[in-house]
Design an enzyme around this catalytic site. Structure first.
Site, short mmCIF file in Angstrom:
data_model
loop_
_atom_site.label_atom_id
_atom_site.label_comp_id
_atom_site.label_asym_id
_atom_site.label_seq_id
_atom_site.Cartn_x
_atom_site.Cartn_y
_atom_site.Cartn_z
N HIS A 19 -7.79 -5.50 9.27
CA HIS A 19 -7.31 -5.08 7.91
C HIS A 19 -5.85 -5.68 7.50
O HIS A 19 -5.22 -5.77 8.41
CB HIS A 19 -7.39 -3.55 7.74
CG HIS A 19 -6.32 -2.81 8.35
ND1 HIS A 19 -6.62 -1.67 9.09
CD2 HIS A 19 -4.98 -2.86 8.20
CE1 HIS A 19 -5.36 -1.17 9.52
NE2 HIS A 19 -4.24 -2.00 8.98
N ASP B 65 0.87 -1.29 -0.04
CA ASP B 65 -0.19 0.06 -0.16
C ASP B 65 0.79 1.10 0.03
O ASP B 65 2.02 1.26 0.23
CB ASP B 65 -1.03 0.07 1.27
CG ASP B 65 -0.45 -0.54 2.59
OD1 ASP B 65 0.91 -0.46 2.52
OD2 ASP B 65 -1.12 -1.02 3.50
N ASN C 203 -8.07 -4.16 13.68
CA ASN C 203 -9.51 -4.43 13.33
C ASN C 203 -9.70 -5.47 12.05
O ASN C 203 -10.53 -5.54 11.48
CB ASN C 203 -10.10 -3.17 12.91
CG ASN C 203 -9.37 -2.58 11.60
OD1 ASN C 203 -8.65 -3.24 11.29
ND2 ASN C 203 -10.06 -1.57 10.82
N GLU D 130 -10.00 -2.68 4.48
CA GLU D 130 -10.64 -2.38 5.78
C GLU D 130 -12.03 -3.28 6.07
O GLU D 130 -12.51 -3.61 4.91
CB GLU D 130 -11.28 -0.83 6.07
CG GLU D 130 -9.78 0.27 5.94
CD GLU D 130 -9.24 0.36 7.38
OE1 GLU D 130 -9.25 -0.63 8.07
OE2 GLU D 130 -8.53 1.25 7.52
C1 GLP Z 1 -1.35 -0.28 8.48
C2 GLP Z 1 -0.82 -0.73 7.33
C3 GLP Z 1 -0.84 -2.60 7.03
C4 GLP Z 1 -0.09 -2.90 8.41
C5 GLP Z 1 -1.12 -2.73 9.57
C6 GLP Z 1 -0.62 -3.08 10.91
O1 GLP Z 1 -2.34 0.75 8.72
N1 GLP Z 1 -1.52 -0.29 6.09
O2 GLP Z 1 -0.22 -2.68 5.86
O3 GLP Z 1 0.21 -4.02 8.10
O4 GLP Z 1 -1.59 -1.13 9.58
O5 GLP Z 1 0.34 -2.05 11.36
P1 GLP Z 1 1.43 -2.09 12.78
O6 GLP Z 1 2.22 -2.94 12.16
O7 GLP Z 1 1.82 -0.87 12.89
O8 GLP Z 1 0.45 -2.69 13.77
#
Ligand code: GLP
Length: 251
Positions: free
Chosen positions: A141, A70, A139, A146
């Site tokens: 995702h 992303d 959540n 989402e």
């Molecule tokens: C983010 C990214 C995801 C990531 C997730 C978890 O918003 N878009 O690709 O895997 O949320 O993030 P974190 O590793 O900071 O918990």
């Protein structure tokens, strides 16, 4: 159907070493590997360990192709919040990846729908993803797919949920409380779709900390539902979870 393979490490550092070891070994086996890569807090130490392994053992990244999961819309690669900047900081600057083989959606593309199509086409042209390394949102995702009524198969522009936006930009969320115009900043992002992710030949999902425990339980212990996108991973035949004890629910 058999559930995912689970590797449970003692803590975040051990989890990161395990994950990096698996990715490094896969590159050694398949020097022309096509990887999908995540951002966020979870993979930071995995990337640091991959860089250390590259320096220590000479793992050759020159034939590897990467596609990030992303990228935010409206930010260029020099923007400090861009995932392009994150990747340079944590991985691209530390291994011998060929710049022309490191792909992220272009956050400044004038036609976002066209850019999403181009990105999906680039993944296909590379022969698809061999190994998708994923994080997971609290959540559920994946990328920026989402929870909602539907999931989208191909790369597209997604709206961040309020929860994800607040979590990713706590400072911005605070200033938006007094300056409502800022509520629209960094709200939209390109993300690989669920189809793009599920077509990967292998999936390695990293998660640490108690805050991810419930997300994992819902992903693998319940029904497949668009309300928890990570549950779609139940449909994939080759998923490996690399967790710390807290995320795995071992105390
Ligand atoms: C983010 C990214 C995801 C990531 C997730 C978890 O918003 N878009 O690709 O895997 O949320 O993030 P974190 O590793 O900071 O918990």
């Amino acid at each position: 159907m058999k559930g995912p393979r689970r590797i449970v490490a003692a803590d975040y550092d051990a989890m990161s070493r395990q994950a990096a070891g698996l990715i490094d070994a896969t590159i050694r086996e398949s020097p022309r590997l096509v990887l999908a890569l995540p951002t966020g807090a979870t993979p930071v130490a995995t990337y640091a360990e991959l860089v250390a392994l590259h320096h220590r053992t000479g793992t050759d990244w020159s034939g590897v192709t990467t596609f990030n999961l992303d990228e935010y819309c409206g930010v260029g690669p020099e923007h400090p919040q861009s995932y392009a900047a994150y990747m340079r900081r944590h991985l691209f600057g530390g291994v011998n990846l060929a710049p022309e083989r490191c792909h992220l959606p272009d956050g400044l593309a004038p036609d976002p729908a066209e850019e999403a199509k181009r990105y999906e086409g680039a993944v296909e042209a590379a022969g698809g993803i061999d190994l998708a390394v994923l994080g997971v949102g609290v959540n559920g995702h994946l990328g920026f797919n989402e929870p909602g009524d539907t999931l989208i198969a191909a790369t597209h522009v997604a709206e961040l949920s309020e929860e994800t936006w607040r979590r990713n930009f706590p400072q911005l969320a605070r200033s938006a409380a007094t300056d409502p115009a800022r509520r629209g900043e960094l709200r939209r992002a390109y993300t690989m779709g669920m189809g793009t992710i599920l077509r990967a030949r292998g999936i390695l999902l990293l998660a640490n900390g108690t805050e991810k425990r419930l997300a994992l339980e819902r992903a693998f212990g319940g029904k497949v539902t668009t309300r928890h996108p990570a549950s779609a991973l139940q449909l994939h035949r080759d998923v490996t979870l690399v967790l710390d004890r807290a995320a795995a629910g071992h105390g």
